[in-house]
Design a protein around this motif. Structure first.
Motif, PDB file in Angstrom:
ATOM      1  N   LYS A 163      -4.305  -3.987  -0.322  1.00  9.00           N
ATOM      2  CA  LYS A 163      -4.153  -2.598  -0.755  1.00  9.00           C
ATOM      3  C   LYS A 163      -4.523  -2.526  -2.232  1.00  9.00           C
ATOM      4  O   LYS A 163      -4.202  -3.429  -3.007  1.00  9.00           O
ATOM      5  CB  LYS A 163      -2.713  -2.122  -0.581  1.00  9.00           C
ATOM      6  CG  LYS A 163      -2.148  -2.278   0.816  1.00  9.00           C
ATOM      7  CD  LYS A 163      -2.632  -1.230   1.749  1.00  9.00           C
ATOM      8  CE  LYS A 163      -1.896  -1.370   3.088  1.00  9.00           C
ATOM      9  NZ  LYS A 163      -2.481  -0.553   4.112  1.00  9.00           N
ATOM     10  N   LYS A 164      -5.177  -1.438  -2.623  1.00  9.76           N
ATOM     11  CA  LYS A 164      -5.553  -1.266  -4.021  1.00  9.76           C
ATOM     12  C   LYS A 164      -4.335  -1.343  -4.930  1.00  9.76           C
ATOM     13  O   LYS A 164      -4.404  -1.847  -6.053  1.00  9.76           O
ATOM     14  CB  LYS A 164      -6.288   0.061  -4.219  1.00  9.76           C
ATOM     15  CG  LYS A 164      -6.792   0.247  -5.632  1.00  9.76           C
ATOM     16  CD  LYS A 164      -7.555   1.544  -5.808  1.00  9.76           C
ATOM     17  CE  LYS A 164      -8.025   1.656  -7.251  1.00  9.76           C
ATOM     18  NZ  LYS A 164      -8.683   2.935  -7.486  1.00  9.76           N
ATOM     19  N   GLU A 167      -3.914   2.630   7.710  1.00 12.97           N
ATOM     20  CA  GLU A 167      -2.720   3.338   7.250  1.00 12.97           C
ATOM     21  C   GLU A 167      -3.085   4.491   6.316  1.00 12.97           C
ATOM     22  O   GLU A 167      -2.206   5.129   5.740  1.00 12.97           O
ATOM     23  CB  GLU A 167      -1.756   2.379   6.520  1.00 12.97           C
ATOM     24  CG  GLU A 167      -1.044   1.409   7.441  1.00 12.97           C
ATOM     25  CD  GLU A 167      -1.884   0.182   7.736  1.00 12.97           C
ATOM     26  OE1 GLU A 167      -2.555  -0.340   6.821  1.00 12.97           O
ATOM     27  OE2 GLU A 167      -1.894  -0.255   8.894  1.00 12.97           O
ATOM     28  N   GLY A 168      -4.397   4.732   6.135  1.00  8.78           N
ATOM     29  CA  GLY A 168      -4.854   5.821   5.275  1.00  8.78           C
ATOM     30  C   GLY A 168      -4.789   5.491   3.791  1.00  8.78           C
ATOM     31  O   GLY A 168      -4.854   6.389   2.949  1.00  8.78           O
ATOM     32  N   PRO A 217       1.768  -3.493   6.321  1.00 10.63           N
ATOM     33  CA  PRO A 217       2.230  -2.353   7.131  1.00 10.63           C
ATOM     34  C   PRO A 217       3.702  -2.425   7.547  1.00 10.63           C
ATOM     35  O   PRO A 217       4.302  -1.418   7.876  1.00 10.63           O
ATOM     36  CB  PRO A 217       1.328  -2.393   8.374  1.00 10.63           C
ATOM     37  CG  PRO A 217       0.121  -3.150   7.943  1.00 10.63           C
ATOM     38  CD  PRO A 217       0.588  -4.129   6.902  1.00 10.63           C
ATOM     39  N   TYR A 218       4.293  -3.641   7.534  1.00 14.20           N
ATOM     40  CA  TYR A 218       5.690  -3.790   7.947  1.00 14.20           C
ATOM     41  C   TYR A 218       6.235  -5.109   7.413  1.00 14.20           C
ATOM     42  O   TYR A 218       5.480  -6.015   7.066  1.00 14.20           O
ATOM     43  CB  TYR A 218       5.828  -3.779   9.479  1.00 14.20           C
ATOM     44  CG  TYR A 218       4.850  -4.688  10.182  1.00 14.20           C
ATOM     45  CD1 TYR A 218       5.099  -6.058  10.307  1.00 14.20           C
ATOM     46  CD2 TYR A 218       3.660  -4.197  10.710  1.00 14.20           C
ATOM     47  CE1 TYR A 218       4.207  -6.890  10.934  1.00 14.20           C
ATOM     48  CE2 TYR A 218       2.753  -5.024  11.337  1.00 14.20           C
ATOM     49  CZ  TYR A 218       3.027  -6.383  11.451  1.00 14.20           C
ATOM     50  OH  TYR A 218       2.126  -7.211  12.065  1.00 14.20           O
TER      51      TYR A 218
END
Length: 175
Positions: free
Chosen positions: A130-131, A155-156, A35-36
């Motif tokens: 994440k995919k 994060e959707g 995310p960051y």
């Protein structure tokens, strides 16, 4: 605590690892699926959090170091993570850009998996990402993990969950 592999050793992090870890966690390419990216305060907190994990759980993310030079090139270890709403033992890893695509993440993650099944009573261990994080998925599969689940994260984005049971690990390690 020290784990030795063919080319690496994993050890507990210390505050002296700040510069090496900052070079990894503040790199936007390495952290593109996180995310960051990390600033100095987050890296210091990351080290402190892992030192606390060692005391509370007996494990955490460990410093990944080259046997040939002693250089810290990233982190890899076992942490308890909220994966799709369930707290599970997760193997995570971050390797410095200059040392990627050389099998170091696979080697470190395999050693952590072996350590987890040798030193804990967990029936399975997991890795999630994440995919879009194809290299991390490849590392999980290379260590005998299979795709178990997919979900939309905070994060959707689509997240994938890989895992290996103790029985699967024993079967793989016998061959």
């Amino acid at each position: 605590m020290k784990i030795d592999t063919e080319r690496l050793f994993l050890r507990e992090m210390t505050p002296e690892d700040f510069n090496a870890l900052y070079a990894v966690l503040a790199d936007s390419d390495i952290m593109q699926h996180y995310p960051y990216t990390f600033d100095e305060a987050r890296v210091k907190n990351w080290i402190s959090k892992n030192i606390e994990r060692y005391h509370v759980f007996g494990f955490g993310l460990w410093a990944v170091c080259l046997k040939s030079t002693g250089e810290m090139i990233g982190d890899c270890g076992l942490t308890m993570q909220n994966i799709g709403g369930t707290i599970l033992p997760e193997i995570g890893y971050h390797i410095a850009k200059a040392h990627q695509r050389q099998g170091f993440a696979k080697e470190a993650a395999q050693a952590v998996c072996d350590w987890a099944f040798t030193h804990t009573t967990f029936g399975a261990v997991y890795s999630y990402m994440k995919k879009a994080n194809i290299p991390s998925s490849a590392t999980a599969r290379a260590n005998g993990m299979t795709l178990l689940n997919k979900f939309i994260d905070d994060e959707g984005e689509q997240t994938v969950v890989y895992g290996i049971s103790r029985e699967e690990w024993q079967s793989v390690r016998r061959h």
